[in-house]
Motif scaffolding. Structure first.
Motif, mmCIF file in Angstrom:
data_model
loop_
_atom_site.group_PDB
_atom_site.id
_atom_site.type_symbol
_atom_site.label_atom_id
_atom_site.label_comp_id
_atom_site.label_asym_id
_atom_site.label_seq_id
_atom_site.Cartn_x
_atom_site.Cartn_y
_atom_site.Cartn_z
ATOM 1 N N ALA A 1 -6.682 -8.443 17.481
ATOM 2 C CA ALA A 1 -8.105 -8.124 17.478
ATOM 3 C C ALA A 1 -8.385 -6.631 17.687
ATOM 4 O O ALA A 1 -9.146 -6.251 18.591
ATOM 5 C CB ALA A 1 -8.828 -8.978 18.533
ATOM 6 N N SER A 2 -7.720 -5.786 16.902
ATOM 7 C CA SER A 2 -7.940 -4.323 16.918
ATOM 8 C C SER A 2 -7.574 -3.646 18.219
ATOM 9 O O SER A 2 -7.963 -2.490 18.443
ATOM 10 C CB SER A 2 -9.404 -3.978 16.580
ATOM 11 O OG SER A 2 -9.758 -4.539 15.363
ATOM 12 N N ARG B 1 -1.237 -1.573 10.908
ATOM 13 C CA ARG B 1 -2.610 -1.843 10.429
ATOM 14 C C ARG B 1 -2.830 -3.353 10.271
ATOM 15 O O ARG B 1 -3.897 -3.869 10.579
ATOM 16 C CB ARG B 1 -2.847 -1.221 9.045
ATOM 17 C CG ARG B 1 -2.634 0.230 8.960
ATOM 18 C CD ARG B 1 -3.943 1.015 9.113
ATOM 19 N NE ARG B 1 -3.600 2.271 9.765
ATOM 20 C CZ ARG B 1 -4.088 2.718 10.901
ATOM 21 N NH1 ARG B 1 -5.038 2.066 11.526
ATOM 22 N NH2 ARG B 1 -3.680 3.838 11.448
ATOM 23 N N THR B 2 -1.820 -4.024 9.768
ATOM 24 C CA THR B 2 -1.932 -5.463 9.514
ATOM 25 C C THR B 2 -2.048 -6.233 10.836
ATOM 26 O O THR B 2 -2.913 -7.106 10.989
ATOM 27 C CB THR B 2 -0.711 -5.943 8.698
ATOM 28 O OG1 THR B 2 -0.649 -5.159 7.502
ATOM 29 C CG2 THR B 2 -0.805 -7.409 8.339
ATOM 30 N N LEU B 3 -1.186 -5.881 11.786
ATOM 31 C CA LEU B 3 -1.223 -6.573 13.091
ATOM 32 C C LEU B 3 -2.582 -6.413 13.750
ATOM 33 O O LEU B 3 -3.124 -7.363 14.325
ATOM 34 C CB LEU B 3 -0.137 -6.013 14.021
ATOM 35 C CG LEU B 3 1.321 -6.321 13.660
ATOM 36 C CD1 LEU B 3 2.273 -5.660 14.664
ATOM 37 C CD2 LEU B 3 1.570 -7.823 13.599
ATOM 38 N N LEU B 4 -3.162 -5.194 13.649
ATOM 39 C CA LEU B 4 -4.462 -4.958 14.291
ATOM 40 C C LEU B 4 -5.538 -5.900 13.758
ATOM 41 O O LEU B 4 -6.487 -6.239 14.472
ATOM 42 C CB LEU B 4 -4.915 -3.504 14.075
ATOM 43 C CG LEU B 4 -4.173 -2.427 14.874
ATOM 44 C CD1 LEU B 4 -4.728 -1.047 14.521
ATOM 45 C CD2 LEU B 4 -4.299 -2.650 16.388
ATOM 46 N N ASP C 1 0.865 -1.186 0.000
ATOM 47 C CA ASP C 1 0.000 0.000 0.000
ATOM 48 C C ASP C 1 0.895 1.227 0.000
ATOM 49 O O ASP C 1 1.755 1.361 0.877
ATOM 50 C CB ASP C 1 -0.892 -0.024 1.260
ATOM 51 C CG ASP C 1 -1.938 1.082 1.238
ATOM 52 O OD1 ASP C 1 -1.885 1.951 0.343
ATOM 53 O OD2 ASP C 1 -2.812 1.070 2.126
ATOM 54 N N ILE C 2 0.718 2.095 -1.000
ATOM 55 C CA ILE C 2 1.584 3.287 -1.023
ATOM 56 C C ILE C 2 0.933 4.464 -0.289
ATOM 57 O O ILE C 2 1.561 5.496 -0.105
ATOM 58 C CB ILE C 2 1.988 3.697 -2.466
ATOM 59 C CG1 ILE C 2 0.772 4.047 -3.307
ATOM 60 C CG2 ILE C 2 2.807 2.608 -3.137
ATOM 61 C CD1 ILE C 2 1.159 4.779 -4.593
ATOM 62 N N LYS C 3 -0.291 4.277 0.168
ATOM 63 C CA LYS C 3 -0.964 5.383 0.867
ATOM 64 C C LYS C 3 -0.816 5.266 2.383
ATOM 65 O O LYS C 3 -1.785 5.392 3.141
ATOM 66 C CB LYS C 3 -2.434 5.423 0.457
ATOM 67 C CG LYS C 3 -2.623 5.800 -1.009
ATOM 68 C CD LYS C 3 -3.977 6.452 -1.245
ATOM 69 C CE LYS C 3 -4.037 7.244 -2.526
ATOM 70 N NZ LYS C 3 -3.814 6.462 -3.725
ATOM 71 N N VAL C 4 0.385 4.963 2.795
ATOM 72 C CA VAL C 4 0.738 4.942 4.221
ATOM 73 C C VAL C 4 2.111 5.599 4.348
ATOM 74 O O VAL C 4 2.861 5.674 3.380
ATOM 75 C CB VAL C 4 0.821 3.508 4.801
ATOM 76 C CG1 VAL C 4 -0.542 2.879 4.942
ATOM 77 C CG2 VAL C 4 1.737 2.628 3.957
#
Ligand code: 5GP
Ligand code: MN
Length: 346
Positions: free
Chosen positions: A158-159, A149-152, A137-140
């Motif tokens: 679990a967020s 974001r991925t870990l969440l 994703d280049i929009k980070v």
């Protein structure tokens, strides 16, 4: 759960010996993302190991795994060990690189490994098809933001950032902080959201900032002065400025890896300067490292791809030149002459 996250969870749960790899000349985002992934995987009871193609800046060393057996393996100096780790991996994860060639000496070993390969990256034009799973994703702001974001989204987190191990959270913060030049470029709404949630998680923002950004030697600070005063040249017709850092000056100012971090941004503080370049002679010779930065409306990624054997992001790119340092000024001016407005403002 999105399909890529479900696939990631499956690959992680099936693997034990997980090798984490980032790019040559690792920066804060490279070191931050591999160490963050390490600390997370350790919590999951895995056996993660980190390989970097070349050495990393000393101000990042506090992010290293505590266990001496798990210290980061630098391929340039411990090639046999690094290749052994790749050969014994049952999962390979590449972070913060868009092309496998950015792993230098490791590319062949990665390609010949039968282990599944994952990419997690935020650069333009990533080689998605060379991986079994690519999260791109280049929009980070950074790979660390993408990893956060991925870990969440993974079931065990679990967020809830509170479930991210503190050392993992610190690594994530450092990668994001350094790749955004301390919140000055490539910052998205999600970047501030990440910072807020990590600070609420217990990350000591001021402490990390001091460790990472206020860590330089007297000679590095004097080198910075020398670069601005004696090396910087301005090309008014291209609204560009550049600096050359040769081996003679590296020696004179006791240069250490990471010492030139941030130099390339300095000319952008000049009104009207839209492109800045730093050309650094490789200590062992052979090539010149290129760093390019631009103000928001100008694209230097295309400049890096077309003229400097590299790439990166719209406003921050890099590459290499295989010519003597003395020939670089003429080459750079010619490249700017040939770089069309259509490319420049694309
Ligand atoms: P830096 O100037 O900080 O070394 O690099 C700026 C950006 O350009 C980074 O995001 C980095 O990943 C990218 N970059 C630096 N060197 C190279 C290179 O040789 N090839 C490619 N493709 N990207 C590079
Ligand atoms: Mn990055």
């Amino acid at each position: 759960m999105p399909t890529d996250i479900a696939q990631l969870e499956k690959l992680l749960s099936e693997a034990r010996n997980i090798v984490l790899i980032s790019h040559f000349n690792p920066d804060g985002d490279a070191v931050g993302s591999v160490t963050a992934a390490y600390h997370y995987l350790k919590m999951r009871g895995k056996n993660p190991r980190i390989i970097l193609p070349s050495t990393y800046p000393a101000n990042m060393s506090f992010l290293e795994p505590e266990d001496p057996a798990d210290r980061i393996v630098i391929c340039e100096t411990e090639r046999g060990k690094a290749l052994g780790l790749v050969a014994g991996a049952d999962l390979l994860v590449c972070l913060d690189l868009n092309r496998l060639s950015r792993t230098e000496y490791l590319e062949e070993a990665i390609l010949s490994s039968s282990a599944p390969k994952i990419l997690l990256d935020h650069h333009i034009a990533a080689e998605l098809d060379r991986f079994d799973l690519a999260i791109s994703d280049i929009k980070v702001s950074s790979t660390c933001e993408l990893l956060f974001r991925t870990l969440l989204q993974l079931p065990d987190i679990a967020s809830d950032p509170g479930r991210i191990p503190l050392r993992c959270a610190e690594s994530l913060y450092v990668g994001m902080m350094t790749d955004t030049n301390n919140f000055s470029n490539s910052v998205f709404p999600g970047t501030f959201d990440m910072a807020a949630r990590l600070i609420a998680r217990g990350v000591d923002k001021d402490g990390l900032q001091e460790k990472v950004l206020c860590c330089y030697s007297v000679s590095r600070t004097r080198l910075m002065g020398h670069m601005i005063k004696d090396s910087m040249k301005v090309i008014p017709r291209h609204r560009a400025a550049y600096m050359l850092l040769g081996n003679h000056d590296k020696k004179r100012y006791h240069f250490q890896p990471g010492d030139s971090e941030g130099f390339v941004n300095l000319p952008l503080a000049i009104a009207g300067i839209e492109i800045s370049a730093l050309f650094t002679e490789n200590t062992e010779g052979g090539y010149v490292r290129v760093s390019l930065r631009s103000k928001s409306k100008v694209n230097v990624n295309r400049l890096a791809v077309r003229f400097f054997n590299g790439g990166g992001h719209r406003n921050a790119s890099g590459g290499r030149l295989y010519i003597p340092l003395e020939e670089v000024p003429a080459y750079f001016e010619k490249a700017l002459d040939e770089y069309s407005d259509e490319e420049k403002f694309s």
